[in-house]
Design a protein around this motif. Structure first.
Motif, PDB file in Angstrom:
ATOM      1  N   THR A 108       0.733  -0.879  -0.250  1.00 42.75           N
ATOM      2  CA  THR A 108      -0.085  -0.272   0.260  1.00 42.75           C
ATOM      3  C   THR A 108       0.961   0.952  -0.132  1.00 42.75           C
ATOM      4  O   THR A 108       0.915   2.438  -0.383  1.00 42.75           O
ATOM      5  N   PRO A 169      -3.769  -0.804  -3.391  1.00 43.25           N
ATOM      6  CA  PRO A 169      -4.543  -1.113  -1.633  1.00 43.25           C
ATOM      7  C   PRO A 169      -4.992  -2.847  -2.302  1.00 43.25           C
ATOM      8  O   PRO A 169      -4.610  -3.279  -3.274  1.00 43.25           O
ATOM      9  N   GLN A 170      -5.049  -3.771  -0.399  1.00 47.33           N
ATOM     10  CA  GLN A 170      -4.822  -4.291  -0.566  1.00 47.33           C
ATOM     11  C   GLN A 170      -6.336  -4.903  -1.484  1.00 47.33           C
ATOM     12  O   GLN A 170      -7.198  -4.113  -1.720  1.00 47.33           O
ATOM     13  N   GLY A 269       3.677   3.045   5.694  1.00 51.50           N
ATOM     14  CA  GLY A 269       2.307   3.033   6.330  1.00 51.50           C
ATOM     15  C   GLY A 269       1.961   1.392   5.766  1.00 51.50           C
ATOM     16  O   GLY A 269       0.838   1.629   5.847  1.00 51.50           O
ATOM     17  N   GLU A 270       2.442   0.721   5.121  1.00 53.86           N
ATOM     18  CA  GLU A 270       1.946  -0.079   4.810  1.00 53.86           C
ATOM     19  C   GLU A 270       1.117  -0.781   6.152  1.00 53.86           C
ATOM     20  O   GLU A 270       1.233  -0.828   6.828  1.00 53.86           O
ATOM     21  N   ALA A 271      -0.279  -1.190   4.951  1.00 50.51           N
ATOM     22  CA  ALA A 271      -1.485  -1.639   5.933  1.00 50.51           C
ATOM     23  C   ALA A 271      -0.873  -3.223   7.198  1.00 50.51           C
ATOM     24  O   ALA A 271      -1.314  -2.826   8.388  1.00 50.51           O
ATOM     25  N   ILE A 274       1.222  -2.077  10.463  1.00 49.14           N
ATOM     26  CA  ILE A 274       0.942  -2.029  11.550  1.00 49.14           C
ATOM     27  C   ILE A 274       0.949  -3.072  12.732  1.00 49.14           C
ATOM     28  O   ILE A 274       1.079  -3.404  14.228  1.00 49.14           O
TER      29      ILE A 274
ATOM     30  N   LEU B  20      -9.996   3.096   8.331  1.00 48.98           N
ATOM     31  CA  LEU B  20      -8.953   3.685   9.343  1.00 48.98           C
ATOM     32  C   LEU B  20      -9.909   4.963   9.534  1.00 48.98           C
ATOM     33  O   LEU B  20      -9.710   5.601  11.189  1.00 48.98           O
ATOM     34  N   GLN B 170      -7.655   0.150   2.520  1.00 46.67           N
ATOM     35  CA  GLN B 170      -8.328  -0.534   3.229  1.00 46.67           C
ATOM     36  C   GLN B 170      -7.063  -1.109   4.916  1.00 46.67           C
ATOM     37  O   GLN B 170      -5.499  -1.427   3.994  1.00 46.67           O
ATOM     38  N   GLY B 171      -7.317  -0.186   5.931  1.00 45.50           N
ATOM     39  CA  GLY B 171      -6.500  -0.634   6.941  1.00 45.50           C
ATOM     40  C   GLY B 171      -4.922   0.298   6.450  1.00 45.50           C
ATOM     41  O   GLY B 171      -4.003  -0.128   7.909  1.00 45.50           O
ATOM     42  N   VAL B 172      -5.675   1.512   5.979  1.00 52.67           N
ATOM     43  CA  VAL B 172      -4.446   2.367   6.027  1.00 52.67           C
ATOM     44  C   VAL B 172      -5.008   3.933   7.064  1.00 52.67           C
ATOM     45  O   VAL B 172      -6.213   4.169   6.696  1.00 52.67           O
TER      46      VAL B 172
END
Lengths: 290, 290
Positions: A108, A169-170, A269-271, A274, B20, B170-172
């Motif tokens: 991401t 994005p994923q 910031g890779e999803a 985290i 998020l 997603q997730g970012v």
């Protein structure tokens, strides 16, 4: 440089089940194999985390791309889905006598076209030099301290690399990055074909490499809750100077980069990171002579 | 326009657990409530899909934001996690006598700052006009045929809207879009405060609205497998002309847009919509007079 021929290449997609670029490239190559066929070696394609691909999730039980340490592959007590799948993949790579692995990933973060080398092997450095010369968008990433027993799929044979493309994005396919990745794979296969003919192009014996020196987590509270976002000024592969903003806290505070030398952050910031407590990876830009 | 006061506003984040921006805005507002406090109404904050937020996934069993049809809320046989959570949220909104709902979402598509209106209520149209006038980046999206009994959380009271910001994976968390969303929320609360004082600013009685007229799925094979990617020329809120490239097939074929009038696609390539068989939503650009 070894005179040994490369006889079999494996291209793997879907080591993470929500990174669609690699998954759909593998599906395409399987249907239209002439794209990856070359005259003097075989190429096999493989989908990594089959269950996670179906669920469009990174993994089911644990991250498959951390399951390839040799002691873990030999440990019969490790038997969740990814641990079993890692053993199957390792066995396949071994049985097929694969000489070279290309593991396809997306991120991401805005890392463009990155190749991650799994060692300082001169063939990998020569290949990386060639790829950056024919496409200036290609960046080379390397871990400073190559771990003795790395957990990554690409380390199942001495010659291996990961391709990491972003920002994607994923669960998303981006046509432009898909095509750029396809061309990058093609360039790697072309180079291997020339190598087998002992006709690789002359390149300078040095390469610009971003070498990871550490990681940086998000500021967190006592409950491990994230307290800040990454400042927009922090950009993949761009120099981050001491004193520059690094995190914008939800309460308005700004934290700056407190190191004393310029660093080049990546995986910003890779999803998926985290949960691994990584806000970004920190690298130094090196000219590697070999 | 009704003279009735708006006494309670609910801001909801995390209706989808991997979006998020909304989740961390709610966490911020809960810690620092003065940002959302106004003189003449109360604002409550709520996290939607608690289990999915913990797992950083859109949902656990089914999409929570499709669980709010009144007959479903009254059906005791619907009792998976999201169906139960929808009933809890509906009860809370009802008990607290909420007059206005702001439901916070993000999308992987490049939709900037979008507000999705849940009806043609004149107050919503006036508010939307005001928001587009003070910030030209704001776009207004509406469903052409307002369903009689819509399944969305924002429909739990007559005055409701969703904020949809992107592109965000997603997730970012993206700091810039986070702050822009925060300002948009603040502008909405300011407007409600003025409305309660009967002091809303004069605006023209018309608003540019993108009205959804249908959806377009990806080309698929007999096994429902995606056969193409969205062409890079297809851009959120930009006109798509008849005959323009729409999909790039993996086998090299290109499909074009075959309609006979200009459309404005949105939610282009949204990750969560592949399973819903939506490659993009198709809208017409309207000037709505009210």
């Amino acid at each position: 440089m070894s005179k040994q021929q490369i006889k079999k290449v494996a291209i793997v997609g879907g080591t993470h089940g929500n990174e669609l670029t690699g998954i759909y490239l593998i599906k395409k190559f399987t249907k239209i194999p002439n794209f990856i066929q070359r005259s003097n070696f075989d190429t096999l394609t493989l989908l990594g985390n089959l269950k996670a691909i179906k669920l469009v999730t990174r993994y089911v039980d644990i991250d498959l791309n951390r399951c390839f340490r040799s002691q873990d592959l030999q440990n019969p007590n490790l038997n969740n889905y990814e641990q079993i799948r890692a053993k199957e993949i390792a066995q396949k790579i071994h049985q097929e006598q694969v000489d070279f692995i290309i593991d396809l990933h997306s991120t991401t973060s805005d890392m463009g076209l990155t190749i991650i080398l799994n060692s300082n092997h001169p063939f990998l450095l020569k290949l990386a030099t060639h790829l950056t010369l024919i496409n200036p968008l290609v960046k080379v990433l390397q871990y400073a301290a190559i771990p003795q027993n790395p957990p990554y799929l690409r380390n199942l044979c001495p010659l291996g690399l990961a391709i990491e493309v972003g920002a994607i994005p994923q669960g998303v396919l981006k046509a432009e990055l898909f095509h750029q990745t396809e061309i990058l794979i093609s360039n790697i296969l072309d180079y291997i074909e020339l190598y087998n003919r002992q006709k690789i192009p002359n390149t300078p014996n040095n390469c610009t490499v971003y070498r990871q020196i550490g990681i940086m987590d998000y500021p967190r509270d006592n409950y491990e809750e994230i307290q800040a976002m990454i400042a927009p000024e922090v950009i993949d592969y761009e120099p981050l100077h001491p004193g520059s903003p690094m995190f914008l806290h939800f309460d308005g505070k700004i934290s700056v980069y407190e190191g004393d030398s310029i660093i080049y952050p990546v995986f910003i910031g890779e999803a998926a990171y985290i949960e691994k407590k990584i806000a970004m990876s920190l690298t130094l830009k090196h000219q590697v002579n070999y």
